[in-house]
Write an enzyme that holds these catalytic residues in place. Structure first.
Site, PDB file in Angstrom:
ATOM      1  CE  LYS A  66      -3.747  -2.483   2.405  1.00  0.00           C
ATOM      2  NZ  LYS A  66      -4.446  -2.353   3.263  1.00  0.00           N
ATOM      3  CD  GLN A 121      -3.757  -4.249   6.747  1.00  0.00           C
ATOM      4  OE1 GLN A 121      -3.940  -3.053   6.123  1.00  0.00           O
ATOM      5  NE2 GLN A 121      -4.165  -5.378   5.755  1.00  0.00           N
ATOM      6  CG  ASP A 155      -9.710   0.542   5.074  1.00  0.00           C
ATOM      7  OD1 ASP A 155      -9.869  -0.462   4.178  1.00  0.00           O
ATOM      8  OD2 ASP A 155      -9.461   0.427   6.570  1.00  0.00           O
TER       9      ASP A 155
HETATM   10  N1  GUN Z   1      -7.087  -6.634   6.281  1.00  0.00           N
HETATM   11  C1  GUN Z   1      -7.139  -7.152   4.716  1.00  0.00           C
HETATM   12  N2  GUN Z   1      -7.700  -6.222   4.108  1.00  0.00           N
HETATM   13  C2  GUN Z   1      -8.169  -5.344   4.773  1.00  0.00           C
HETATM   14  C3  GUN Z   1      -8.823  -3.588   4.242  1.00  0.00           C
HETATM   15  O1  GUN Z   1      -9.376  -3.655   2.592  1.00  0.00           O
HETATM   16  N3  GUN Z   1      -8.240  -3.217   5.023  1.00  0.00           N
HETATM   17  C4  GUN Z   1      -7.821  -2.483   6.614  1.00  0.00           C
HETATM   18  N4  GUN Z   1      -8.225  -2.119   7.099  1.00  0.00           N
HETATM   19  N5  GUN Z   1      -7.496  -3.591   7.054  1.00  0.00           N
HETATM   20  C5  GUN Z   1      -7.121  -4.822   6.236  1.00  0.00           C
END
Ligand code: GUN
Length: 291
Positions: free
Chosen positions: A54, A98, A121
């Site tokens: 990311k 995350q 998100d």
């Molecule tokens: N863990 C796995 N995919 C995601 C996501 O799209 N957002 C977040 N915050 N955590 C994740």
């Protein structure tokens, strides 16, 4: 195989390029780059890989990446205090914590602490409510990526029958809301659904997000249907989706592969949401059709 492959990797690259161009333009107008803060608590190896990719994608899209890595034994109050600082930081447009968080931390309390207007998100209940009621908010990245792939393949989705398999807050529920807003007739199926093949027999669109390897069988799929496979299941055969690809690809009109389908769209949509957040916060106009 009769189905056309839906190339999510190529679609994601195109979206990331558009977002990158618009981020450059934003920086010229606003005097700063869009900023995305990503918070990782602990050292879960899969999460570490996601967070690193990311960060790289954010920088590649001409945005500022702020990475916060906290030890696994971080306490709730310290994590909340970090979220409060990021909420108040003018350079931060988007905040992503995350998941999953280490045991002992309350994810709901953390996610609801994030300023809804920085919640790229789309997990905050305010954004879930905005999506449900047709207000402008932030849509979770995975279902939004699925919608973009569907629009690219099918154009206008009006009047189509869609079956979403799975009812999670992160994928199934927002996916159903998005398809409803596109004027689809939507069925949400889940682990208690009786006779799933009966529902799928009428489905022009299938979105599989159940987390069960090769669950959806080809002979359940309506000939010519568009099949979007959100599943990522690690098996002895390697990475497989929620759809039995071999059998479904001989019936469907189009299908996403795993990997290379929905997955790459998720990060691209996160960057897109961050770009939108930056424009909204700075009061800079953005032509949503341009992305
Ligand atoms: N863990 C796995 N995919 C995601 C996501 O799209 N957002 C977040 N915050 N955590 C994740």
């Amino acid at each position: 195989m009769t189905a056309e492959l839906i190339d999510g990797k190529a679609a994601a690259q195109r979206l990331r390029a558009r977002v990158g161009d618009l981020a450059t333009r934003f920086a010229e107008d606003a005097g700063r780059k869009p900023g995305l803060a990503v918070v990782l608590v602990g050292e879960d190896p899969a999460s570490s890989v996601y967070v690193r990719s990311k960060g790289k994608a954010t920088v590649a899209a001409n945005m500022e990446s702020f990475e916060h890595r906290l030890p696994a034994d971080t306490d709730q109050a310290d994590l909340i205090a970090l979220v409060d600082r990021l909420n108040a930081d003018p350079a931060v447009d988007g905040i992503l914590v995350q998941l999953p968080l280490p045991a002992g931390l309350d994810a709901d309390a953390v996610l609801t602490r994030i300023d809804p207007d920085k919640d790229v998100d789309g997990f905050h209940p305010v954004n879930a409510g905005r999506l449900a009621t047709g207000l402008n908010g932030f849509v979770p990245c995975t279902p939004y990526g699925c919608l973009l792939l569907l629009r690219e393949r099918l154009g206008d989705l009006s009047g189509l029958n869609a079956v979403v398999i799975g009812r999670s807050n992160i994928v199934g529920k927002p996916m159903a809301a998005l398809l409803t807003a596109e004027n689809c007739t939507v069925t949400i199926a889940h682990s208690r659904t009786r006779n799933l093949p009966h529902h799928l027999a009428h489905a022009d669109i299938v979105v599989a997000a159940v987390g069960r390897a090769k669950f959806v069988q080809g002979d359940w799929v309506k000939p010519g249907a568009t099949v979007i496979d959100v599943g990522i299941n690690r098996t002895d055969d390697g990475l497989v989706g929620d759809v039995d690809f071999e059998s479904a690809a001989s019936v469907a009109g189009a299908i996403t592969p795993v990997p290379g389908g929905v997955g790459p769209m998720t990060i691209a949509c996160l960057l897109r949401n961050t770009l939108v957040a930056a424009h909204r916060r700075a009061g800079v106009a953005l032509d949503a059709d341009a992305i």
